[in-house]
Write a protein that holds these residues in place. Structure first.
Motif, PDB file in Angstrom:
ATOM      1  N   UNK A  53      45.169  45.443  46.737  1.00  0.00           N
ATOM      2  CA  UNK A  53      43.988  46.302  46.833  1.00  0.00           C
ATOM      3  C   UNK A  53      42.832  45.650  46.103  1.00  0.00           C
ATOM      4  N   UNK A  54      41.653  45.702  46.730  1.00  0.00           N
ATOM      5  CA  UNK A  54      40.443  45.137  46.148  1.00  0.00           C
ATOM      6  C   UNK A  54      39.488  46.280  45.837  1.00  0.00           C
ATOM      7  N   UNK A  55      39.105  46.401  44.578  1.00  0.00           N
ATOM      8  CA  UNK A  55      38.145  47.404  44.136  1.00  0.00           C
ATOM      9  C   UNK A  55      36.778  46.740  44.109  1.00  0.00           C
ATOM     10  N   UNK A  76      42.912  43.833  42.409  1.00  0.00           N
ATOM     11  CA  UNK A  76      41.814  42.885  42.211  1.00  0.00           C
ATOM     12  C   UNK A  76      40.511  43.669  42.152  1.00  0.00           C
ATOM     13  N   UNK A  77      39.529  43.102  41.474  1.00  0.00           N
ATOM     14  CA  UNK A  77      38.222  43.747  41.386  1.00  0.00           C
ATOM     15  C   UNK A  77      37.141  42.682  41.481  1.00  0.00           C
ATOM     16  N   UNK A 105      40.391  39.368  38.333  1.00  0.00           N
ATOM     17  CA  UNK A 105      38.992  39.715  38.100  1.00  0.00           C
ATOM     18  C   UNK A 105      38.105  38.622  38.679  1.00  0.00           C
ATOM     19  N   UNK A 106      37.302  39.015  39.664  1.00  0.00           N
ATOM     20  CA  UNK A 106      36.282  38.121  40.212  1.00  0.00           C
ATOM     21  C   UNK A 106      34.942  38.533  39.626  1.00  0.00           C
ATOM     22  N   UNK A 107      34.350  37.623  38.876  1.00  0.00           N
ATOM     23  CA  UNK A 107      33.025  37.867  38.317  1.00  0.00           C
ATOM     24  C   UNK A 107      31.995  37.255  39.244  1.00  0.00           C
ATOM     25  N   UNK A 108      31.094  38.092  39.744  1.00  0.00           N
ATOM     26  CA  UNK A 108      30.008  37.620  40.588  1.00  0.00           C
ATOM     27  C   UNK A 108      28.691  37.924  39.871  1.00  0.00           C
TER      28      UNK A 108
END
Length: 196
Positions: free
Chosen positions: A65-67, A92-93, A108-111
């Motif tokens: 699941x992607x938040x 994942x977020x 954690x993907x930081x954009x």
């Protein structure tokens, strides 16, 4: 209660997990205003953690699941992440990094968006698995490469809505990655193959 813009099942179109089947929970609202944002936040449904779990349970077999948002860190909390984990999901977020996250999130993907907005956006993350920078050809993304040394580094060409400008940015992005090979190209493949 969580303000949920939409829930859908598709493929992850961006970053390290590109091509992986995923359930997306898009939260409404953001603390930043980026000029290229493609999310309409005026529409949302108030949902409990149990409501969210019930809505995504039909896709439990994918296990991912992607938040996302907007800015999901404004709403995502330990209670929701715990329920998702208990149901067997890898969580994942994608976040702009301006708010702390529950520590139990798996990926954690930081954009970072500080280049595109004049709102304050201090980094508040304790863990970063992936850094995904929107590449516009005007700013040097190298400033982010040293923030989390073990993170997977992605450059995503900015979609301006103008085909000619987009092609220029893609060309610049490819050249930049050739000169800085620790970065990886991240295309919005869901747009390329016309899926949600």
């Amino acid at each position: 209660m969580y303000r949920v813009n939409e829930i859908f099942y598709s493929l992850q179109g961006e970053g390290r997990h590109t091509g992986r089947a995923a359930v997306f929970v898009r939260f409404s609202g953001c603390n930043l205003r980026c000029p290229f944002c493609d999310t309409d936040f005026s529409n949302y449904q108030s949902m409990t953690a149990d409501d969210i779990l019930k809505a995504i349970s039909q896709w439990r077999s994918c296990g991912f699941v992607v938040l996302t948002g907007g800015e999901p860190s404004l709403q995502v909390d330990d209670a929701l992440v715990e329920k998702l984990h208990h149901a067997g999901f890898y969580v994942a977020i994608e976040t702009n990094g301006t708010h702390a996250l529950p520590p139990s999130i798996d990926w954690v993907t930081w954009s970072p968006k500080d280049l595109f907005t004049d709102q304050p956006s201090s980094l508040r993350l304790n863990k970063i698995n992936e850094i995904k920078v929107v590449f516009d050809g005007l700013h040097d993304p190298e400033r982010y490469a040293c923030i989390a040394k073990e993170a997977y580094l992605c450059l995503q060409p900015c979609d301006t809505g103008n085909d000619n400008k987009n092609q220029q940015i893609i060309t610049q992005c490819v050249t930049y990655i050739q000169q800085h090979p620790h970065w990886h190209l991240s295309l919005q493949t869901h747009k390329l193959i016309n899926i949600h």
